[in-house]
Design a protein around this motif. Structure first.
Motif, short mmCIF file in Angstrom:
data_model
loop_
_atom_site.label_atom_id
_atom_site.label_comp_id
_atom_site.label_asym_id
_atom_site.label_seq_id
_atom_site.Cartn_x
_atom_site.Cartn_y
_atom_site.Cartn_z
N ALA A 106 45.94 38.41 64.30
CA ALA A 106 46.74 39.10 65.31
C ALA A 106 48.00 38.31 65.63
O ALA A 106 49.06 38.89 65.90
CB ALA A 106 45.90 39.32 66.57
N ALA A 107 47.90 36.99 65.59
CA ALA A 107 49.05 36.16 65.94
C ALA A 107 50.22 36.41 64.99
O ALA A 107 51.37 36.52 65.42
CB ALA A 107 48.65 34.68 65.91
N VAL A 109 50.76 39.07 63.22
CA VAL A 109 51.27 40.43 63.46
C VAL A 109 52.20 40.45 64.66
O VAL A 109 53.29 41.03 64.62
CB VAL A 109 50.10 41.42 63.67
CG1 VAL A 109 50.63 42.80 64.02
CG2 VAL A 109 49.22 41.48 62.43
N ARG A 110 51.78 39.76 65.74
CA ARG A 110 52.63 39.73 66.94
C ARG A 110 53.95 39.04 66.66
O ARG A 110 55.00 39.48 67.12
CB ARG A 110 51.89 39.00 68.08
CG ARG A 110 50.78 39.84 68.67
CD ARG A 110 50.31 39.30 70.02
NE ARG A 110 49.05 39.92 70.37
CZ ARG A 110 47.85 39.34 70.18
NH1 ARG A 110 47.78 38.11 69.69
NH2 ARG A 110 46.75 39.98 70.49
N LEU A 111 53.89 37.97 65.89
CA LEU A 111 55.11 37.25 65.56
C LEU A 111 56.09 38.17 64.82
O LEU A 111 57.29 38.23 65.14
CB LEU A 111 54.77 36.03 64.69
CG LEU A 111 55.94 35.18 64.21
CD1 LEU A 111 55.67 33.72 64.54
CD2 LEU A 111 56.15 35.32 62.71
N ARG A 113 56.12 41.44 64.81
CA ARG A 113 56.54 42.53 65.70
C ARG A 113 57.62 42.06 66.66
O ARG A 113 58.63 42.71 66.87
CB ARG A 113 55.32 43.05 66.45
CG ARG A 113 55.40 44.51 66.81
CD ARG A 113 54.14 44.95 67.52
NE ARG A 113 53.75 44.00 68.56
CZ ARG A 113 52.55 44.00 69.14
NH1 ARG A 113 51.63 44.85 68.77
NH2 ARG A 113 52.27 43.12 70.08
N ASP A 114 57.39 40.86 67.25
CA ASP A 114 58.36 40.34 68.22
C ASP A 114 59.70 40.07 67.58
O ASP A 114 60.75 40.41 68.12
CB ASP A 114 57.82 39.06 68.87
CG ASP A 114 56.62 39.35 69.76
OD1 ASP A 114 56.36 40.56 70.00
OD2 ASP A 114 55.95 38.39 70.21
N VAL A 148 46.26 45.71 66.83
CA VAL A 148 47.57 45.14 67.15
C VAL A 148 48.69 45.82 66.36
O VAL A 148 49.84 45.38 66.42
CB VAL A 148 47.62 43.61 66.94
CG1 VAL A 148 46.75 42.91 67.97
CG2 VAL A 148 47.21 43.24 65.53
#
Lengths: 427, 341
Positions: A106-107, A109-111, A113-114, A148
């Protein structure tokens, strides 16, 4: 992405294959949402964009893109690549999981996305790893990754050797109705090869990758798809025999879709003559007959989507004798223009071509994109089909590895709107 | 879409003189014949008391070998020295320059030393093309073998040998036996024989050692040795590398010799005057029986002698082709390739 001022696009030829619409119309975007489409719209206070003589298409959905982040800063960033996408009318990018680190948490993916959000040029849709680290032994946390925002799972170019692991990962993906994406290529049959095993390889003495390297792996995948009932999508189909296998599978009612890179529709093995490493790509460019079959596959819908197969590389990647160069073509800048080139050559009907760039890839991967829909945040592009350009002159991707830099190509994107926000505007 | 050039700007000057020698493919018959004719005039140099001519005096030739080779390098060195050139031998372990950038850096360094000619051997097909396209145009490039692609000087010495013994190419049937798949020599020979007008080029070997679609090069393919040898005028046996057994291309040397080994008995199928050639080094009892290698039809040792003369011819032609080139008249360097900016 902040919606901007209202925008009235006037007198565009609106081509929206999802609805079958092909007519000259005005189109109004209010607070980022597409609110009205029709003749002679009036919208006091809205910014005007005169699109007379231009085509308005849904924002392009690129189903097969390799992004340099995280991991490969020398080959650009999410900023450079999404900006290149916007300049080419692309609003949605499906990003392959073979980044560094791999998209298996998930980390990561968030990176992604951000950073994509901060850049603000295109919507990046991550494809999660099918197995942890793409190592082909343990399942990735697919449910978490779906939560996510991952749209599908794939082991990218890392073939899952163990058929049991593959079967179980397909079953697990099917549990969450996650599409599985395959890039079919048998590891042993392609080992050491760099070009299509055919007459050009024979003459140039380059180690070949036979078409059967693809079909052996595709056939295995199709049998496992049948056994597990998972939804499957195939990336980068390159040969006639694969099109035949897919056509048969679909006739049997299997839930499978596929895409092909625009380069494989325009080039064949003869493009590598003179050891032209800019045409070194994986899977390799195949025979003329294969290329014809791929085009036929797109026309009849066996191959749903056309992708850029974007692979940006650093400047040294092609600076070596052919077999030692890295395969790949940087493709975001030219996806639309090259597809229009195919249309101009009368090899592909316009509506099917636009469908293959918009609604079809969205359909394959279950995305809410690739169509013009009232009330939704607008994603679209406006292109001047009569204008032409030398791609190398206004290239934006950090990877300049393209055989098309100095080829005059049709189609100049004047405006791109992604989820209500103008991401590209050019005179 | 991108067709092979009909006149080869990488290898020929605008007026058709040799400037680089990268591949047999793309060269006109007249240039190949000129190489053979010039080589004939150099053969005698080796018999003189002073084995030198001053054609390359003051020039620097760099032997750039990215792949080990004693024989080819030695003959190039000898050829350059007989032309009065200064010779620099550089043997580079492939691992040190497997990255493109360091290869480029190294070329720049050598160019800065005012070299006039690079003789290049490399394990990658296309390496000589790559170097010719990226090196400064002032340096002549001679391909001493690139991957499985071409080994044009070897092919030309073979052509010299054939012409020496047969006097012509028209009407000749030539059989090439063995590991065609990995052979740069075979590819160059096929092009040379077809350009020079041989009647028929035959390839003989098991399917694992024949490249897919090789018949597109204008050859007849045989998997049976005796059928393939029928009435041929020239028999060329290729060296079989031991590694081929490890990669499942062949079961054993014994079975290969049993099926494709050149023996006196099998040679009876060839024309009575047939000559036997081999690019060396020979594996006795694998691709060729000792009795054949040392027999009266064998011209293998003469090939080596002619090799020096042919390399002298190629080196001197590339140098004089460049010196007569009009300033600015050099043909476009890279063809139609896109290049990073």
């Amino acid at each position: 992405m902040q919606p901007r001022a209202d925008l009235l696009i006037r007198k565009a030829r609106v081509i929206d294959p999802a609805t079958g619409r092909d007519e000259v119309a005005d189109l109004l975007i209010e607070s980022g949402r597409l609110t009205r489409m029709g003749a002679s719209l009036d919208a006091p206070g809205a910014e005007l964009f005169d699109a007379e003589g231009l085509w308005l298409l849904p924002g392009l959905v690129d189903s097969c893109v390799r992004l340099p982040e995280p991991g490969n800063h020398r080959r650009g960033s999410l900023h450079t690549e999404t900006r290149a996408a916007a300049s080419g009318g692309i609003t949605h990018l499906c990003a392959a999981p073979d980044t560094d680190p791999v998209i298996d948490s998930a980390a990561v993916v968030r990176l992604i996305r951000d950073r994509a959000m901060r850049a603000g040029f295109a919507r990046v849709l991550p494809i999660a790893a099918l197995t942890q680290g793409l190592e082909g032994s343990q399942l990735a946390e697919m449910a978490t990754l779906k939560d996510v925002g991952c749209i599908a799972v794939s082991n990218a170019g890392h073939r899952v050797q163990d058929a049991l692991v593959l079967k179980r990962s397909l079953e697990y993906a099917a549990t969450f109705d996650l599409p599985v994406i395959f890039r079919p290529q048998d590891a042993a049959l392609s080992a050491g090869g760099c070009v299509h095993e055919g007459p050009v390889a024979a003459r140039l003495g380059l180690p070949g990758i036979p078409a059967v390297a693809e079909t052996v792996d595709l056939a295995r995948a199709l049998l496992l798809v049948e056994a597990t009932g998972v939804r499957a999508h195939f990336h980068q189909i390159s040969c006639a025999a694969s099109v035949a296998l897919l056509r048969h599978a679909r006739a049997q009612g299997l839930p499978v879709t596929a895409d092909v890179s625009i380069h494989h529709l325009l080039l064949d093995e003869s493009a590598i003559e003179g050891f032209n490493s800019f045409c070194h790509i994986s899977p390799p460019l195949r025979s003329r007959a294969d290329r014809d079959a791929l085009i036929q596959g797109v026309i009849d819908g066996t191959l749903d989507a056309i992708s850029s197969q974007h692979t940006p590389l650093g400047s040294s990647a092609k600076l070596a004798p052919f077999p030692s160069t890295r395969p790949g073509i940087s493709g975001l800048d030219t996806l639309l223009s090259l597809t229009l080139e195919l249309v101009q050559r009368d090899q592909l009907p316009l509506r099917r071509a636009i469908d293959a760039l918009t609604a079809a890839p969205a359909r394959c991967l279950g995305l809410n994109a690739g169509r013009l829909e009232d009330g939704r945040l607008a994603s679209l592009c406006v292109v001047d089909p009569a204008a032409s350009r030398l791609p190398g002159e206004d290239w934006l991707s950090a990877g300049r590895n393209s055989p098309w830099l100095d080829t005059e190509l049709p189609g100049v994107v004047r405006l791109t709107v992604c989820e209500g926000k103008v991401t590209w505007l050019s005179d | 879409m991108i067709a092979a050039p009909s006149s080869d700007p990488l290898q020929l000057t605008r007026d058709g003189q040799l400037r680089n020698f990268i591949s047999i493919e793309g060269l006109p018959r007249s240039v190949l014949e000129q190489i053979l004719d010039n080589a004939a005039s150099f053969v005698d140099v080796g018999d003189r008391a002073i084995k030198k001519v001053p054609l390359l005096r003051g020039k620097t030739v760099v032997n750039l070998f990215f792949e080990a080779s004693t024989r080819t390098r030695t003959t190039f060195e000898l050829a350059a020295k007989r032309l009065s050139a200064d010779v620099l031998n550089i043997d580079i372990a492939r691992s040190a320059t497997s990255k493109g950038e360091s290869l480029m850096d190294m070329l720049r360094n050598l160019e800065a030393m005012a070299s006039d000619m690079f003789v290049v051997r490399h394990a990658d097909s296309g390496a000589a093309h790559y170097i010719a396209r990226h090196a400064t145009p002032d340096v002549a490039i001679i391909n001493a073998g690139d991957g499985r692609h071409e080994h044009p000087t070897q092919a030309m010495l073979d052509m010299y040998t054939i012409r020496h013994y047969k006097g012509r190419f028209a009407g000749l049937k030539v059989a090439i036996i063995g590991d065609i798949l990995h052979s740069r020599v075979a590819r160059s020979q096929i092009h040379a024989l077809n350009i020079l007008g041989a009647e028929e080029v035959r390839l003989i070997g098991p399917k694992t050692l024949l490249p897919a679609d090789i018949d597109s090069l204008g050859v007849r393919v045989f998997t049976d040795l005796e059928q393939g040898l029928q009435d041929v005028d020239v028999v060329i046996a290729l060296r079989l590398q031991k590694e081929r057994m490890d990669s499942a291309l062949l079961p054993s040397e014994t079975e290969f010799f049993h099926l494709y080994g050149l023996t006196e008995e099998r040679l009876r199928h060839a024309h009575p005057d047939a000559i036997v050639m081999h690019p060396g080094p020979i594996n006795r009892g694998v691709e060729i029986a000792s009795e054949v290698a040392d027999g009266e039809r064998s011209v293998i040792l003469h090939q080596v002698t002619f090799g020096i003369a042919v390399r002298m011819a190629v080196m001197s032609m590339c140098m004089s082709g460049r010196e007569t080139e009009q300033p600015g008249g050099r043909a476009d360097h890279g063809g139609s390739h896109a290049t990073p900016r």
